[in-house]
Design a protein around this motif. Structure first.
Motif, mmCIF file in Angstrom:
data_model
loop_
_atom_site.group_PDB
_atom_site.id
_atom_site.type_symbol
_atom_site.label_atom_id
_atom_site.label_comp_id
_atom_site.label_asym_id
_atom_site.label_seq_id
_atom_site.Cartn_x
_atom_site.Cartn_y
_atom_site.Cartn_z
ATOM 1 N N ARG A 9 0.812 -1.205 0.000
ATOM 2 C CA ARG A 9 0.000 0.000 0.000
ATOM 3 C C ARG A 9 0.849 1.259 0.000
ATOM 4 O O ARG A 9 0.344 2.356 -0.116
ATOM 5 C CB ARG A 9 -0.907 0.037 1.238
ATOM 6 N N GLY A 10 2.141 1.145 0.191
ATOM 7 C CA GLY A 10 2.967 2.334 0.257
ATOM 8 C C GLY A 10 2.670 3.149 1.500
ATOM 9 O O GLY A 10 2.742 4.367 1.471
ATOM 10 N N ARG A 195 -20.801 2.067 -7.855
ATOM 11 C CA ARG A 195 -19.537 2.810 -7.795
ATOM 12 C C ARG A 195 -18.363 1.843 -7.901
ATOM 13 O O ARG A 195 -18.357 0.772 -7.302
ATOM 14 C CB ARG A 195 -19.442 3.615 -6.504
ATOM 15 N N SER A 196 -17.360 2.254 -8.636
ATOM 16 C CA SER A 196 -16.178 1.426 -8.811
ATOM 17 C C SER A 196 -15.465 1.213 -7.481
ATOM 18 O O SER A 196 -15.375 2.125 -6.657
ATOM 19 C CB SER A 196 -15.222 2.100 -9.798
ATOM 20 N N ALA A 197 -14.945 0.014 -7.282
ATOM 21 C CA ALA A 197 -14.217 -0.304 -6.057
ATOM 22 C C ALA A 197 -12.952 0.527 -5.923
ATOM 23 O O ALA A 197 -12.375 0.620 -4.837
ATOM 24 C CB ALA A 197 -13.870 -1.790 -6.013
ATOM 25 N N SER A 198 -12.507 1.140 -7.025
ATOM 26 C CA SER A 198 -11.298 1.971 -6.968
ATOM 27 C C SER A 198 -11.606 3.415 -6.555
ATOM 28 O O SER A 198 -10.682 4.216 -6.392
ATOM 29 C CB SER A 198 -10.601 1.976 -8.326
ATOM 30 N N THR A 199 -12.887 3.754 -6.381
ATOM 31 C CA THR A 199 -13.251 5.111 -5.976
ATOM 32 C C THR A 199 -12.825 5.366 -4.532
ATOM 33 O O THR A 199 -13.236 4.635 -3.629
ATOM 34 C CB THR A 199 -14.778 5.319 -6.072
ATOM 35 N N PRO A 200 -12.011 6.392 -4.263
ATOM 36 C CA PRO A 200 -11.691 6.713 -2.868
ATOM 37 C C PRO A 200 -12.946 7.201 -2.144
ATOM 38 O O PRO A 200 -13.694 8.035 -2.672
ATOM 39 C CB PRO A 200 -10.655 7.834 -2.985
ATOM 40 N N ILE A 201 -13.178 6.683 -0.956
ATOM 41 C CA ILE A 201 -14.359 7.023 -0.168
ATOM 42 C C ILE A 201 -13.924 7.727 1.102
ATOM 43 O O ILE A 201 -13.005 7.262 1.801
ATOM 44 C CB ILE A 201 -15.164 5.762 0.215
ATOM 45 N N PHE A 233 -14.309 -1.461 -1.282
ATOM 46 C CA PHE A 233 -13.558 -0.331 -1.813
ATOM 47 C C PHE A 233 -12.096 -0.392 -1.368
ATOM 48 O O PHE A 233 -11.789 -0.755 -0.233
ATOM 49 C CB PHE A 233 -14.204 0.980 -1.376
ATOM 50 N N GLY A 234 -11.208 -0.005 -2.274
ATOM 51 C CA GLY A 234 -9.779 -0.106 -1.996
ATOM 52 C C GLY A 234 -9.258 0.935 -1.040
ATOM 53 O O GLY A 234 -8.195 0.762 -0.450
ATOM 54 N N SER A 235 -9.988 2.046 -0.873
ATOM 55 C CA SER A 235 -9.548 3.109 0.025
ATOM 56 C C SER A 235 -10.757 3.754 0.681
ATOM 57 O O SER A 235 -11.585 4.363 0.007
ATOM 58 C CB SER A 235 -8.758 4.165 -0.745
ATOM 59 N N VAL A 236 -10.854 3.602 1.985
ATOM 60 C CA VAL A 236 -11.928 4.220 2.764
ATOM 61 C C VAL A 236 -11.301 4.963 3.932
ATOM 62 O O VAL A 236 -10.506 4.396 4.684
ATOM 63 C CB VAL A 236 -12.931 3.173 3.293
ATOM 64 N N GLU A 251 -7.365 -0.535 9.429
ATOM 65 C CA GLU A 251 -7.904 -1.891 9.373
ATOM 66 C C GLU A 251 -8.118 -2.257 7.919
ATOM 67 O O GLU A 251 -9.100 -1.821 7.313
ATOM 68 C CB GLU A 251 -9.232 -1.934 10.134
ATOM 69 N N GLY A 252 -7.186 -3.004 7.332
ATOM 70 C CA GLY A 252 -7.277 -3.316 5.918
ATOM 71 C C GLY A 252 -7.204 -2.051 5.089
ATOM 72 O O GLY A 252 -6.250 -1.271 5.192
ATOM 73 N N SER A 253 -8.223 -1.809 4.287
ATOM 74 C CA SER A 253 -8.237 -0.619 3.420
ATOM 75 C C SER A 253 -8.937 0.563 4.079
ATOM 76 O O SER A 253 -9.134 1.593 3.437
ATOM 77 C CB SER A 253 -8.939 -0.951 2.097
ATOM 78 N N VAL A 254 -9.304 0.439 5.349
ATOM 79 C CA VAL A 254 -10.032 1.493 6.050
ATOM 80 C C VAL A 254 -9.117 2.169 7.070
ATOM 81 O O VAL A 254 -8.502 1.508 7.905
ATOM 82 C CB VAL A 254 -11.277 0.946 6.768
ATOM 83 N N THR A 255 -9.035 3.486 6.987
ATOM 84 C CA THR A 255 -8.313 4.285 7.972
ATOM 85 C C THR A 255 -9.320 5.099 8.775
ATOM 86 O O THR A 255 -10.125 5.834 8.204
ATOM 87 C CB THR A 255 -7.322 5.251 7.296
ATOM 88 N N PHE A 256 -9.282 4.941 10.094
ATOM 89 C CA PHE A 256 -10.145 5.698 10.996
ATOM 90 C C PHE A 256 -9.311 6.791 11.646
ATOM 91 O O PHE A 256 -8.206 6.534 12.112
ATOM 92 C CB PHE A 256 -10.703 4.796 12.097
#
Length: 312
Positions: A9-10, A195-201, A233-236, A251-256
């Motif tokens: 993920r860099g 919505r595309s899974a690549s859309t940043p949420i 989604f890849g970025s939430v 947590e995975g692709s989710v940042t709180f």
């Protein structure tokens, strides 16, 4: 502190945690492809050129609060807005994650609008429980709820990022967890369809959507159902207020990420008998108050977080 770099993920979690030590007048978020990574401390952020979307989060202004923890909450909000006015990278807009007022009085909403409008930026609001205290729960909705659904939830798009404002403070019991409810969750599912899974949420709500400290009601009881709709989604990125301090979890692709208040700090989870305004030395207060900045740059997979203190 050891470096935990996820090459896939860099993301340098060490850098993110270093960034969290800055109590925010703002957190500089750089949403670029949506994956979170700190671009550095305030000086580095000021030197960076913004070629994409930058927005600012403020929270928990509590206009009308005048107790010992901060007898001048209006003054510290004014200081925060002055900091925003002087930022070298001008945000595209502001997100306010609730508790605009302390007692939901018309004069408090008026004062908040008067001060926040000085930033000369569009503002997207969600309510805190302190904004829903009037008898008919009308003042917030009449002022900020136009075009929203239900109790005030909505979404919008900016520069390829999909933003979702949720409401989790309806019928909140003292010390109880926040809740979203079936109607809002059904709307969220429908909003995300197609919505595309690549859309940043970017999701923003007042009470954290992860369980920070349930004994104090610092969490949302049906958040898992909302996150289930978001897991593809890849970025939430989930932005919250309520707890008046910066905490972050990946947590995975989710940042709180939670934000500091512009009014007063609260104790760390379990560090006091109960949550509430925490009095600190006068010379320390402004280092514990603030907001959050976010920027999206196309072609780069990073979300940079810079917390800006009123002082320090």
């Amino acid at each position: 502190m050891t470096s935990d770099h996820d090459d896939r993920r860099g993301v340098s979690r060490r850098r993110i945690l270093e960034c969290m030590t800055w109590a925010g007048t703002g957190v500089l978020w750089t949403l670029a492809g949506g994956v979170p990574q700190s671009i550095g401390i305030i000086g580095e952020a000021a030197a960076a050129e913004s070629s994409g979307l930058t927005f600012l989060q403020i929270s928990d202004s509590h206009v009308g609060f005048d107790k010992a923890a901060n007898p001048n909450a209006i003054g510290t909000l004014e200081e925060a807005i002055s900091k925003i006015q002087s930022m070298p990278i001008k945000p595209s807009f502001i997100i306010h994650t609730g508790d605009i007022t302390h007692l939901s009085k018309p004069s408090e909403f008026d004062d908040a609008d008067r001060i926040i409008s000085r930033a000369r930026l569009d503002v997207h609001y969600v309510p805190g429980e302190h904004d829903f205290l009037d008898e008919d729960v009308k003042l917030y909705r009449d002022r900020y709820g136009r075009g929203t659904k239900g109790n005030g939830w909505y979404s919008f798009d900016a520069n390829g990022v999909h933003f979702i404002g949720l409401v989790n403070v309806v019928d909140l019991k003292a010390g109880g967890l926040g809740n979203l409810g079936n109607d809002q969750l059904a709307w969220l599912e429908d909003d995300l369809k197609g919505r595309s899974a690549s859309t940043p949420i970017v999701v923003f709500a007042h009470i954290p959507l992860w369980t920070v400290y349930p004994a104090w009601g610092w969490g949302t009881e049906d958040a898992a159902r909302a996150l289930d709709h978001l897991k593809r989604f890849g970025s939430v990125t989930v932005l919250n207020g309520h707890i008046h301090q910066i905490m972050q979890k990946v947590e995975g692709s989710v940042t709180f990420h939670t934000a500091m208040s512009t009014a007063f700090p609260q104790p760390a989870p379990g560090a006091a008998p109960s949550p509430g305004p925490m009095r600190v030395a006068d010379d320390k207060l402004r280092s514990l108050l603030g907001a959050t900045d976010v920027s999206f740059k196309r072609g780069q997979k990073r979300l940079a977080i810079i917390d800006r203190p009123l002082q320090g």
